[in-house]
Design a protein around this motif. Structure first.
Motif, PDB file in Angstrom:
ATOM      1  N   LEU B  13      -6.944  -5.922   3.829  1.00 55.24           N
ATOM      2  CA  LEU B  13      -6.303  -6.981   4.626  1.00 55.24           C
ATOM      3  C   LEU B  13      -5.846  -8.141   3.745  1.00 55.24           C
ATOM      4  CD1 LEU B  13      -8.560  -7.059   7.815  1.00 55.24           C
ATOM      5  CD2 LEU B  13      -6.224  -6.212   7.619  1.00 55.24           C
ATOM      6  N   LEU B  14      -6.692  -8.517   2.767  1.00 53.09           N
ATOM      7  CA  LEU B  14      -6.322  -9.626   1.869  1.00 53.09           C
ATOM      8  C   LEU B  14      -5.091  -9.271   1.036  1.00 53.09           C
ATOM      9  CD1 LEU B  14      -9.807 -10.923   0.587  1.00 53.09           C
ATOM     10  CD2 LEU B  14      -8.190 -12.137   2.056  1.00 53.09           C
ATOM     11  N   VAL B  15      -5.080  -8.054   0.491  1.00 53.86           N
ATOM     12  CA  VAL B  15      -3.937  -7.635  -0.340  1.00 53.86           C
ATOM     13  C   VAL B  15      -2.678  -7.508   0.521  1.00 53.86           C
ATOM     14  CG1 VAL B  15      -3.050  -5.842  -1.905  1.00 53.86           C
ATOM     15  CG2 VAL B  15      -5.438  -6.502  -2.026  1.00 53.86           C
ATOM     16  N   ALA B  16      -2.855  -7.011   1.758  1.00 56.30           N
ATOM     17  CA  ALA B  16      -1.702  -6.899   2.674  1.00 56.30           C
ATOM     18  C   ALA B  16      -1.139  -8.290   2.994  1.00 56.30           C
ATOM     19  CB  ALA B  16      -2.110  -6.187   3.948  1.00 56.30           C
ATOM     20  N   ALA B  17      -2.034  -9.257   3.203  1.00 51.93           N
ATOM     21  CA  ALA B  17      -1.581 -10.626   3.480  1.00 51.93           C
ATOM     22  C   ALA B  17      -0.848 -11.201   2.274  1.00 51.93           C
ATOM     23  CB  ALA B  17      -2.780 -11.503   3.827  1.00 51.93           C
ATOM     24  N   TRP B  18      -1.374 -10.922   1.079  1.00 55.34           N
ATOM     25  CA  TRP B  18      -0.761 -11.380  -0.169  1.00 55.34           C
ATOM     26  C   TRP B  18       0.661 -10.802  -0.293  1.00 55.34           C
ATOM     27  CZ3 TRP B  18      -2.487 -14.730  -3.929  1.00 55.34           C
ATOM     28  CH2 TRP B  18      -1.854 -14.691  -5.168  1.00 55.34           C
ATOM     29  N   CYS B  19       0.795  -9.491  -0.019  1.00 51.46           N
ATOM     30  CA  CYS B  19       2.102  -8.831  -0.115  1.00 51.46           C
ATOM     31  C   CYS B  19       3.030  -9.322   1.007  1.00 51.46           C
ATOM     32  CB  CYS B  19       1.945  -7.310  -0.029  1.00 51.46           C
ATOM     33  SG  CYS B  19       1.118  -6.610  -1.457  1.00 51.46           S
ATOM     34  N   GLY B  20       2.443  -9.573   2.174  1.00 50.18           N
ATOM     35  CA  GLY B  20       3.236 -10.086   3.300  1.00 50.18           C
ATOM     36  C   GLY B  20       3.859 -11.430   2.966  1.00 50.18           C
ATOM     37  N   GLY B  21       3.106 -12.284   2.312  1.00 47.92           N
ATOM     38  CA  GLY B  21       3.615 -13.600   1.904  1.00 47.92           C
ATOM     39  C   GLY B  21       4.800 -13.489   0.963  1.00 47.92           C
ATOM     40  N   ILE B  22       4.744 -12.473   0.089  1.00 49.21           N
ATOM     41  CA  ILE B  22       5.838 -12.257  -0.876  1.00 49.21           C
ATOM     42  C   ILE B  22       7.134 -11.913  -0.133  1.00 49.21           C
ATOM     43  CG2 ILE B  22       6.646 -10.689  -2.714  1.00 49.21           C
ATOM     44  CD1 ILE B  22       3.672 -10.485  -3.592  1.00 49.21           C
ATOM     45  N   LEU B  23       7.003 -11.105   0.923  1.00 50.88           N
ATOM     46  CA  LEU B  23       8.187 -10.699   1.701  1.00 50.88           C
ATOM     47  C   LEU B  23       8.647 -11.796   2.658  1.00 50.88           C
ATOM     48  CD1 LEU B  23       7.213  -7.020   2.616  1.00 50.88           C
ATOM     49  CD2 LEU B  23       8.943  -7.735   0.974  1.00 50.88           C
ATOM     50  N   LEU B  24       7.661 -12.552   3.176  1.00 51.41           N
ATOM     51  CA  LEU B  24       7.991 -13.577   4.180  1.00 51.41           C
ATOM     52  C   LEU B  24       8.778 -14.752   3.577  1.00 51.41           C
ATOM     53  CD1 LEU B  24       4.892 -13.934   6.530  1.00 51.41           C
ATOM     54  CD2 LEU B  24       7.214 -13.277   7.156  1.00 51.41           C
ATOM     55  N   ALA B  25       8.515 -15.048   2.311  1.00 49.54           N
ATOM     56  CA  ALA B  25       9.177 -16.217   1.690  1.00 49.54           C
ATOM     57  C   ALA B  25      10.706 -16.162   1.828  1.00 49.54           C
ATOM     58  CB  ALA B  25       8.742 -16.364   0.241  1.00 49.54           C
ATOM     59  N   PRO B  26      11.379 -15.060   1.421  1.00 52.83           N
ATOM     60  CA  PRO B  26      12.845 -15.025   1.633  1.00 52.83           C
ATOM     61  C   PRO B  26      13.222 -14.810   3.102  1.00 52.83           C
ATOM     62  CG  PRO B  26      12.099 -12.979   0.614  1.00 52.83           C
ATOM     63  CD  PRO B  26      10.910 -13.887   0.665  1.00 52.83           C
ATOM     64  N   CYS B  68       5.849  -8.310 -10.967  1.00 50.66           N
ATOM     65  CA  CYS B  68       4.705  -8.705 -10.129  1.00 50.66           C
ATOM     66  C   CYS B  68       4.770  -8.018  -8.769  1.00 50.66           C
ATOM     67  CB  CYS B  68       4.667 -10.216  -9.946  1.00 50.66           C
ATOM     68  SG  CYS B  68       4.340 -11.131 -11.455  1.00 50.66           S
ATOM     69  N   SER B  69       5.984  -7.970  -8.165  1.00 54.16           N
ATOM     70  CA  SER B  69       6.132  -7.309  -6.855  1.00 54.16           C
ATOM     71  C   SER B  69       5.664  -5.865  -6.955  1.00 54.16           C
ATOM     72  CB  SER B  69       7.590  -7.306  -6.399  1.00 54.16           C
ATOM     73  OG  SER B  69       8.071  -8.606  -6.311  1.00 54.16           O
ATOM     74  N   SER B  70       6.098  -5.171  -8.018  1.00 59.06           N
ATOM     75  CA  SER B  70       5.711  -3.767  -8.179  1.00 59.06           C
ATOM     76  C   SER B  70       4.208  -3.641  -8.297  1.00 59.06           C
ATOM     77  CB  SER B  70       6.363  -3.181  -9.430  1.00 59.06           C
ATOM     78  OG  SER B  70       7.737  -3.297  -9.334  1.00 59.06           O
ATOM     79  N   ILE B  71       3.598  -4.551  -9.069  1.00 54.65           N
ATOM     80  CA  ILE B  71       2.133  -4.485  -9.234  1.00 54.65           C
ATOM     81  C   ILE B  71       1.442  -4.623  -7.878  1.00 54.65           C
ATOM     82  CG2 ILE B  71       0.103  -5.691 -10.155  1.00 54.65           C
ATOM     83  CD1 ILE B  71       1.739  -6.378 -12.627  1.00 54.65           C
ATOM     84  N   PHE B  73       2.598  -4.405  -4.686  1.00 53.36           N
ATOM     85  CA  PHE B  73       2.885  -3.425  -3.641  1.00 53.36           C
ATOM     86  C   PHE B  73       2.307  -2.042  -3.967  1.00 53.36           C
ATOM     87  CE2 PHE B  73       5.990  -6.697  -2.507  1.00 53.36           C
ATOM     88  CZ  PHE B  73       5.687  -6.817  -1.167  1.00 53.36           C
ATOM     89  N   THR B  74       2.336  -1.655  -5.255  1.00 53.24           N
ATOM     90  CA  THR B  74       1.723  -0.357  -5.588  1.00 53.24           C
ATOM     91  C   THR B  74       0.199  -0.471  -5.534  1.00 53.24           C
ATOM     92  OG1 THR B  74       1.915  -0.859  -7.947  1.00 53.24           O
ATOM     93  CG2 THR B  74       3.612   0.555  -6.995  1.00 53.24           C
ATOM     94  N   GLY B 129       5.103  -2.171 -14.244  1.00 55.89           N
ATOM     95  CA  GLY B 129       4.235  -2.924 -13.334  1.00 55.89           C
ATOM     96  C   GLY B 129       3.645  -2.030 -12.262  1.00 55.89           C
ATOM     97  N   GLY B 130       4.489  -1.131 -11.736  1.00 58.24           N
ATOM     98  CA  GLY B 130       4.043  -0.232 -10.681  1.00 58.24           C
ATOM     99  C   GLY B 130       2.935   0.694 -11.141  1.00 58.24           C
ATOM    100  N   LEU B 131       3.034   1.146 -12.377  1.00 61.30           N
ATOM    101  CA  LEU B 131       2.002   2.025 -12.951  1.00 61.30           C
ATOM    102  C   LEU B 131       0.661   1.295 -13.020  1.00 61.30           C
ATOM    103  CD1 LEU B 131       2.122   4.902 -14.095  1.00 61.30           C
ATOM    104  CD2 LEU B 131       2.355   3.908 -16.362  1.00 61.30           C
TER     105      LEU B 131
END
Lengths: 179, 168
Positions: B13-26, B68-71, B73-74, B129-131
């Motif tokens: 949930l924490l990581v999902a919220a972190w990734c959600g914030g990245i998408l929500l900004a734009p 960072c996004s790749s890191i 989200f993967t 980053g994704g790796l």
């Protein structure tokens, strides 16, 4: 069997390193790569703690890594803010402009030599400008401390847990987690 | 639900919220510019946020760069996939070799780019980053689950001692 060494001393050392790396303009650029300076600080804390453990002491546990990461992150956040404030108040506006002009000349020379790309140099210049603009602004100082207190412990815990995985003994005794 | 499952769920949930914030900004830049700016500011200390080095969504750059996004989200993807491949209570860790595989390409990409020997692209940043993000959770989850379990045991034993002393 001897007791394990104090975590506070190691957390203070690694927290200070994290704070210095994160607040000195130029060096702090390392944090632009996914907070690398902070999570490497977590790895450092774990490494230093493991070095202090002797055969007569209990084995390093994953909970030690978690606590070390948390403590180093919190201390790192405070240290980074204190060093930032010290740099800004010590330098003052005139000296800051002087340091800025010297730093910009050095950076331009690095671009001419091909050691750095222009976008990286622009970013470093922006960092220096930002530091000067934020001088003495209390809300900025507390704002960055608040964000650092959330972000730094997350990354130092991740670093310390990764450090535990790297520096663990090769043949650990089989353990199971109680439900 | 066991402590192991609760720990795992909280991390997801924490990581999902972190990734959600990245998408929500734009995504919020048009309708709620104040929230969008605050989100960008939250991610600013951990990423350079250079436009040319970032993925874009809804006409704006994501809150962190492509690497960072790749890191992140993967990392989230590997976290979600984790229970499909390993039991959460499994404590053994993968070989250290995979840590080198995870970090190596990113270090090489960053170093060669810094030395001017190779220009890193969005693709090399995203792949390296994704790796890293795909491999790291396989080390973090077993250690974290074990650490939380140990901390709980330590706290319970201390609490037990406290009540025992109080009863005397």
């Amino acid at each position: 069997m001897l007791e394990k060494p104090s975590k506070l001393r190691i957390a203070l050392i690694s927290g200070t390193v994290i704070g210095a790396v994160s607040s000195i303009p130029g060096i702090s650029l390392i944090n632009c790569c996914c907070c690398a300076g902070v999570w490497l600080g977590g790895v450092l804390a774990l490494y230093l703690y493991k070095k202090q453990l002797t055969e007569e002491m209990p084995q390093l546990e994953s909970s030690d890594a978690l606590m070390l990461g948390l403590m180093a992150g919190v201390i790192g956040a405070f240290t980074a803010t204190i060093i930032n404030v010290l740099i800004l108040f010590t330098l003052g506006p005139v000296e800051a402009e002087l340091v800025k002009s010297i730093a910009e000349k050095v950076l331009d020379r690095l671009v001419e030599q091909g050691s750095m790309t222009t976008d990286m140099v622009d970013l470093m210049k922006e960092q220096i400008d930002q530091s000067i603009r934020d001088a003495g602004n209390l809300s900025n100082i507390f704002g960055s401390l608040f964000i650092a207190l959330i972000v730094y412990p997350i990354f130092t815990i991740l670093g310390a847990l990764l450090g535990f995985a790297i520096f663990r003994r090769k043949t650990p005794p089989p353990t199971t987690v109680s439900p | 639900m066991t402590l192991t499952h609760r720990t795992y769920l909280v991390v997801v949930l924490l990581v999902a919220a972190w990734c959600g914030g990245i998408l929500l900004a734009p995504a919020l830049s048009g309708s709620m510019p104040g929230v969008s700016s605050a989100l960008y500011a939250c991610y600013e200390p951990i990423c350079h946020q250079i436009d040319a080095r970032s993925f874009h969504s809804d006409g704006g750059k994501l809150a962190v760069c492509a690497r960072c996004s790749s890191i992140y989200f993967t990392f989230l993807l590997a976290l979600i996939a984790y229970p499909l491949f390993r039991r959460l209570s499994e404590q053994s860790l993968p070989s250290r070799f995979w840590i080198v595989v995870a970090i190596g390409p990113m270090v090489v990409d960053v170093t060669l780019n810094f030395l001017g020997l190779h220009g890193s692209t969005l693709l090399t940043r995203a792949v390296s980053g994704g790796l890293f993000g795909l491999i790291v959770p396989w080390y973090i989850i077993p250690v974290l689950v074990e650490a939380v379990s140990q901390l709980r045991s330590q706290l319970l034993s201390r609490g037990g001692l406290f009540y025992a002393r109080k009863a005397q």
